[in-house]
Design an enzyme around this catalytic site. Structure first.
Site, PDB file in Angstrom:
ATOM      1  N   ASN A  32       2.467 -49.700   9.510  1.00  0.00           N
ATOM      2  CA  ASN A  32       1.039 -49.811   9.837  1.00  0.00           C
ATOM      3  C   ASN A  32       0.644 -48.495  10.506  1.00  0.00           C
ATOM      4  O   ASN A  32       0.967 -48.282  11.672  1.00  0.00           O
ATOM      5  CB  ASN A  32       0.822 -51.005  10.776  1.00  0.00           C
ATOM      6  CG  ASN A  32      -0.606 -51.088  11.294  1.00  0.00           C
ATOM      7  OD1 ASN A  32      -1.501 -50.385  10.803  1.00  0.00           O
ATOM      8  ND2 ASN A  32      -0.829 -51.947  12.273  1.00  0.00           N
ATOM      9  N   TRP A  33      -0.026 -47.664   9.726  1.00  0.00           N
ATOM     10  CA  TRP A  33      -0.375 -46.343  10.253  1.00  0.00           C
ATOM     11  C   TRP A  33      -1.526 -46.388  11.251  1.00  0.00           C
ATOM     12  O   TRP A  33      -1.820 -45.396  11.892  1.00  0.00           O
ATOM     13  CB  TRP A  33      -0.739 -45.398   9.098  1.00  0.00           C
ATOM     14  CG  TRP A  33       0.452 -44.809   8.401  1.00  0.00           C
ATOM     15  CD1 TRP A  33       1.773 -45.048   8.667  1.00  0.00           C
ATOM     16  CD2 TRP A  33       0.415 -43.844   7.330  1.00  0.00           C
ATOM     17  NE1 TRP A  33       2.566 -44.293   7.824  1.00  0.00           N
ATOM     18  CE2 TRP A  33       1.759 -43.552   7.000  1.00  0.00           C
ATOM     19  CE3 TRP A  33      -0.611 -43.224   6.623  1.00  0.00           C
ATOM     20  CZ2 TRP A  33       2.093 -42.650   5.985  1.00  0.00           C
ATOM     21  CZ3 TRP A  33      -0.279 -42.327   5.610  1.00  0.00           C
ATOM     22  CH2 TRP A  33       1.061 -42.040   5.308  1.00  0.00           C
ATOM     23  N   LYS A  34      -2.229 -47.540  11.323  1.00  0.00           N
ATOM     24  CA  LYS A  34      -3.405 -47.643  12.205  1.00  0.00           C
ATOM     25  C   LYS A  34      -4.374 -46.497  11.893  1.00  0.00           C
ATOM     26  O   LYS A  34      -4.479 -46.096  10.747  1.00  0.00           O
ATOM     27  CB  LYS A  34      -2.962 -47.705  13.672  1.00  0.00           C
ATOM     28  CG  LYS A  34      -1.879 -48.781  13.875  1.00  0.00           C
ATOM     29  CD  LYS A  34      -1.609 -49.139  15.295  1.00  0.00           C
ATOM     30  CE  LYS A  34      -0.542 -50.247  15.326  1.00  0.00           C
ATOM     31  NZ  LYS A  34      -0.256 -50.726  16.656  1.00  0.00           N
ATOM     32  N   HIS A  66      -4.581 -58.450  12.430  1.00  0.00           N
ATOM     33  CA  HIS A  66      -3.780 -57.716  13.421  1.00  0.00           C
ATOM     34  C   HIS A  66      -4.364 -57.940  14.818  1.00  0.00           C
ATOM     35  O   HIS A  66      -5.581 -58.047  14.980  1.00  0.00           O
ATOM     36  CB  HIS A  66      -3.759 -56.224  13.080  1.00  0.00           C
ATOM     37  CG  HIS A  66      -2.793 -55.455  13.917  1.00  0.00           C
ATOM     38  ND1 HIS A  66      -3.098 -55.035  15.186  1.00  0.00           N
ATOM     39  CD2 HIS A  66      -1.517 -55.071  13.675  1.00  0.00           C
ATOM     40  CE1 HIS A  66      -2.039 -54.413  15.686  1.00  0.00           C
ATOM     41  NE2 HIS A  66      -1.070 -54.417  14.793  1.00  0.00           N
ATOM     42  N   GLY A 122       3.120 -51.550  20.662  1.00  0.00           N
ATOM     43  CA  GLY A 122       2.817 -50.222  21.199  1.00  0.00           C
ATOM     44  C   GLY A 122       3.227 -50.050  22.655  1.00  0.00           C
ATOM     45  O   GLY A 122       2.820 -49.097  23.305  1.00  0.00           O
ATOM     46  N   SER A 148       6.947 -52.723  18.555  1.00  0.00           N
ATOM     47  CA  SER A 148       7.923 -51.723  19.010  1.00  0.00           C
ATOM     48  C   SER A 148       9.260 -51.811  18.274  1.00  0.00           C
ATOM     49  O   SER A 148      10.313 -51.566  18.858  1.00  0.00           O
ATOM     50  CB  SER A 148       8.118 -51.813  20.526  1.00  0.00           C
ATOM     51  OG  SER A 148       6.886 -51.597  21.196  1.00  0.00           O
ATOM     52  N   GLY A 160       4.571 -50.016  13.624  1.00  0.00           N
ATOM     53  CA  GLY A 160       3.441 -49.138  13.953  1.00  0.00           C
ATOM     54  C   GLY A 160       3.931 -47.721  14.206  1.00  0.00           C
ATOM     55  O   GLY A 160       4.149 -46.942  13.279  1.00  0.00           O
ATOM     56  N   GLY A 161       4.130 -47.389  15.473  1.00  0.00           N
ATOM     57  CA  GLY A 161       4.496 -46.028  15.862  1.00  0.00           C
ATOM     58  C   GLY A 161       5.619 -45.417  15.037  1.00  0.00           C
ATOM     59  O   GLY A 161       5.521 -44.257  14.606  1.00  0.00           O
TER      60      GLY A 161
HETATM   61  P1  PGA Z   1       4.202 -50.806  17.181  1.00  0.00           P
HETATM   62  O1  PGA Z   1       3.014 -51.507  16.380  1.00  0.00           O
HETATM   63  O2  PGA Z   1       5.389 -50.780  16.251  1.00  0.00           O
HETATM   64  O3  PGA Z   1       3.689 -49.415  17.462  1.00  0.00           O
HETATM   65  O4  PGA Z   1       4.452 -51.609  18.384  1.00  0.00           O
HETATM   66  C1  PGA Z   1       3.274 -52.633  15.592  1.00  0.00           C
HETATM   67  C2  PGA Z   1       1.982 -53.143  15.006  1.00  0.00           C
HETATM   68  O5  PGA Z   1       0.932 -52.986  15.652  1.00  0.00           O
HETATM   69  O6  PGA Z   1       1.959 -53.707  13.908  1.00  0.00           O
END
Ligand code: PGA
Length: 248
Positions: free
Chosen positions: A9-11, A94, A172, A212, A233-234
């Protein structure tokens, strides 16, 4: 029995040129992947991402979509439009959309139905906040969020969805659920699906963990029997990190 699915998920990150560069670097690193590999990119990057991913097993998804086919909904994108642009997956509900953009369990349901009926696989996000876990509400909340999202789907449609269990406190933050916590809650979600749609259906649904997840903790999480993948995400922004999760 279930093919694992690792989705990035690149956001709200990357330009088309940066997307192309990352995907070109990723391609050779995930050639041998045994799981489904998806990148959910900003909709504006779908074209560049699709082109860069050509000849690989990387599938392209988006991070939201509207439930109507077309019409006066300024600023929105429909499932039919996205499908026509080659989108195969869409993250739905999300926690950032729930928190900042008024997403509710009801609109998650509408979007999920629209996705599935247009041939897009919804990655439906559910998850509890910190105080909800501490209050002991996690299981009942996860059952409610999951079954509400699936409402109105046939059993065959339910089999096709992907659920992402993402505890909000882990997104995150660098905090992850323990392998056992994630496995247990995902088991609760699967049991709820089994009660409503039958065990045969529930056994087909892929349920990811998210929050995370990274190259260091992916192996432990993926070793859990209920966990069928991750929503990342990250750690999905860099080819090397993401490939390590994909090759857990
Ligand atoms: P994160 O994000 O891996 O940066 O915690 C996960 C997500 O929001 O899907």
């Amino acid at each position: 029995m279930r093919t694992p699915i690792i989705a990035g998920n690149w956001k709200m990150n990357k330009t088309p040129a940066e997307a192309t560069e990352m995907i070109q670097a990723l391609k050779p690193l995930v050639k041998e992947a045994k799981c489904t590999v998806v990148l959910c990119v900003p909709a504006l990057l779908v074209h560049a991402a699709k082109q860069a991913a050509r000849g690989s097993k990387i599938k392209i998804g988006v991070q939201n979509m509207h439930w109507k086919e077309s019409g006066a909904y300024t600023g929105e994108l429909s499932a039919a439009m996205l499908k026509a642009c080659g989108v195969d997956y869409a993250i739905i509900g999300h926690s950032e959309r729930r928190q900042y953009f008024g997403e509710t369990d009801e609109t998650v349901n509408l979007r999920s139905l629209a996705a599935i009926r247009n041939g897009i696989t919804p990655i439906i996000c559910v998850g509890e906040r910190k105080e909800q876990r501490e209050g002991g509400y996690t299981n009942s909340l996860m059952e409610y969020q999951t079954l509400t999202a699936l409402n109105g789907m046939t059993a065959d449609e339910v089999k096709k969805v992907v659920i992402a269990y993402e505890p909000v406190w882990a997104i995150g933050t660098g905090l992850t659920a323990t392998d056992e916590q994630a496995n247990e809650t995902i088991g609760v979600i699967r049991a709820a699906i089994a009660r409503k749609y039958g065990k045969r259906v529930a056994d087909k649904v892929r349920i990811q963990y998210g929050g995370s997840m990274n190259p260091k903790n992916a192996t432990g999480l993926m070793a859990q029997p209920e966990i069928d993948g991750g929503l990342i995400g990250g750690a999905s922004l860099k080819a090397e990190d993401f490939s390590k999760v994909v090759n857990f």
